[in-house]
Write a protein that holds these residues in place. Structure first.
Motif, short mmCIF file in Angstrom:
data_model
loop_
_atom_site.label_atom_id
_atom_site.label_comp_id
_atom_site.label_asym_id
_atom_site.label_seq_id
_atom_site.Cartn_x
_atom_site.Cartn_y
_atom_site.Cartn_z
N ALA A 186 1.09 -1.13 0.34
CA ALA A 186 -0.24 -0.15 0.13
C ALA A 186 0.86 1.41 0.04
CB ALA A 186 -1.23 -0.13 1.05
N ALA A 187 0.71 2.02 -1.82
CA ALA A 187 2.15 3.29 -1.34
C ALA A 187 1.16 4.51 -1.10
CB ALA A 187 2.64 3.08 -2.59
N GLU A 188 1.57 4.54 -0.17
CA GLU A 188 0.63 6.61 0.05
C GLU A 188 1.35 8.11 0.10
OE1 GLU A 188 -1.05 5.92 3.94
OE2 GLU A 188 -1.36 3.54 3.45
N GLN A 189 1.05 8.87 -0.33
CA GLN A 189 2.10 9.98 -0.22
C GLN A 189 1.30 10.98 0.98
OE1 GLN A 189 0.53 13.40 -2.43
NE2 GLN A 189 2.64 14.59 -2.35
N HIS A 190 2.38 10.77 2.17
CA HIS A 190 2.46 11.45 3.08
C HIS A 190 3.84 12.63 3.59
CE1 HIS A 190 -0.26 9.46 5.41
NE2 HIS A 190 -0.37 8.86 4.46
N ASP A 191 3.36 13.87 3.77
CA ASP A 191 4.54 14.64 4.23
C ASP A 191 3.98 14.27 5.30
OD1 ASP A 191 5.51 16.55 5.32
OD2 ASP A 191 4.49 18.64 4.10
N LEU A 192 5.28 14.33 5.78
CA LEU A 192 5.39 13.04 7.70
C LEU A 192 5.62 14.06 8.40
CD1 LEU A 192 7.52 9.39 7.02
CD2 LEU A 192 4.41 10.60 7.98
N ALA A 193 5.86 15.24 8.15
CA ALA A 193 5.24 16.38 9.08
C ALA A 193 4.43 17.14 9.98
CB ALA A 193 6.27 18.32 8.19
N ARG A 194 3.27 16.47 8.37
CA ARG A 194 1.64 16.63 8.58
C ARG A 194 0.80 15.91 8.68
NH1 ARG A 194 -0.16 21.02 3.93
NH2 ARG A 194 0.38 22.95 4.98
N SER A 195 1.59 14.16 8.44
CA SER A 195 0.20 13.51 8.53
C SER A 195 1.70 11.95 8.72
CB SER A 195 -0.63 13.23 7.45
OG SER A 195 -0.03 12.73 6.65
N PHE A 196 0.99 11.41 9.55
CA PHE A 196 1.26 9.17 9.59
C PHE A 196 0.29 8.77 9.10
CE2 PHE A 196 3.24 6.35 11.83
CZ PHE A 196 4.83 6.55 12.00
N PRO A 197 0.55 7.40 8.35
CA PRO A 197 -0.33 6.31 8.18
C PRO A 197 -1.26 5.86 8.86
CG PRO A 197 1.99 6.14 7.81
CD PRO A 197 2.34 7.40 7.96
N ALA A 198 -2.09 5.08 8.65
CA ALA A 198 -3.16 4.81 10.45
C ALA A 198 -2.34 3.08 10.45
CB ALA A 198 -3.92 4.54 9.85
N GLY A 199 -2.43 2.52 11.86
CA GLY A 199 -2.24 1.53 11.69
C GLY A 199 -1.50 0.88 12.66
N GLN A 200 -1.21 -0.88 12.98
CA GLN A 200 0.22 -0.96 13.76
C GLN A 200 1.17 -1.71 13.28
OE1 GLN A 200 -1.85 -2.20 17.13
NE2 GLN A 200 -1.24 -0.50 18.43
N PHE A 201 1.88 -1.66 13.63
CA PHE A 201 2.80 -2.52 12.38
C PHE A 201 3.72 -3.33 13.51
CE2 PHE A 201 2.08 1.57 10.70
CZ PHE A 201 2.29 0.60 9.85
N ASP A 202 4.72 -4.55 12.88
CA ASP A 202 5.56 -5.15 13.92
C ASP A 202 7.31 -4.84 12.78
OD1 ASP A 202 4.14 -7.60 14.48
OD2 ASP A 202 2.91 -7.49 12.06
#
Length: 224
Positions: free
Chosen positions: A103-119
């Motif tokens: 799942a490829a998503e565009q994010h400016d990580l200064a403004r948003s962060f992808p949802a979910g939990q990760f291993d």
């Protein structure tokens, strides 16, 4: 813009800075002549013995890490500020028949962060010439780990001949300095690795050089 992109309002001059950062990296990837997407060796070394689960690739760039993880059986969320980079990762995943794992998503990580939990969360050379509250982003990443999950931070410890940043006075934070900036509660996170190995690296045009990597590997042990 990706429909999954979640943004918070910019404040002060940060909006203009964010736009400049997005334009810089979009131009960088749009004009890139080759897309030889190789996995970063320290990610491969860390992930190879793990049972595949959910992974997050911060600043996925050309997608070498995300594609490699998906080929190993991981379900990967790959994010980048560059629309071109995100689209290329999607295209490559589709061409390789692993679109269902990426799942490829565009994010400016200064403004948003992808949802979910990760291993597994990978931040490979997550550095930029623009102002970024990097420690805040990486603390958010640590919070997005499931118990037992790993946050792998690999930074430049030296300047390669092909680096976009050739500032002779640049300071590369050590793993100890990075850990101190993250300020994670040792009751819930453990540092598994903090070292600065040397390796022979190959640049985008095939040139080689000895480089130093600053490595910090953190594991979430319990939920706060």
């Amino acid at each position: 813009m990706d429909s999954n992109r979640r943004r918070r309002p910019a404040t002060g001059d940060q909006g203009a800075t964010d736009e400049e950062a997005e334009l810089f990296w979009e131009r960088h990837y749009r004009t890139r002549r080759t897309w030889d997407a190789r996995v970063n060796p320290l990610l491969a070394e860390t992930a190879a013995p793990l049972r595949p689960g959910a992974a997050l690739d911060l600043g996925c760039g050309a997608g070498g890490d995300a594609i490699w993880l998906a080929q190993q059986g991981w379900h990967v969320t790959a994010v980048d500020i560059s629309t071109t980079a995100v689209e290329r990762v999607r295209e490559r995943a589709r061409d390789l028949g692993i679109r269902h794992r990426v799942a490829a998503e565009q994010h400016d990580l200064a403004r948003s962060f992808p949802a979910g939990q990760f291993d597994l969360i990978s931040a490979q050379y997550f550095q930029t010439p623009f102002p970024l509250l990097r420690s805040q982003v990486l603390r958010t990443a640590a919070q997005a780990l499931r118990p037992g999950g790993l946050l792998l931070i690999v930074d430049h410890g030296s300047t390669a001949p092909w680096s976009w940043n050739q500032d002779p006075d640049i300071h590369y934070p050590t793993p100890t300095e990075i850990a101190a900036e993250l300020d994670l509660d040792p009751a819930h996170w453990s540092v598994l690795r903090a070292d600065m190995p040397r390796r022979q690296a190959t640049g985008p045009a095939g040139e080689t050089a000895t480089v130093i990597d600053n490595i910090l590997l953190v594991q979430r042990t319990t939920v706060e």
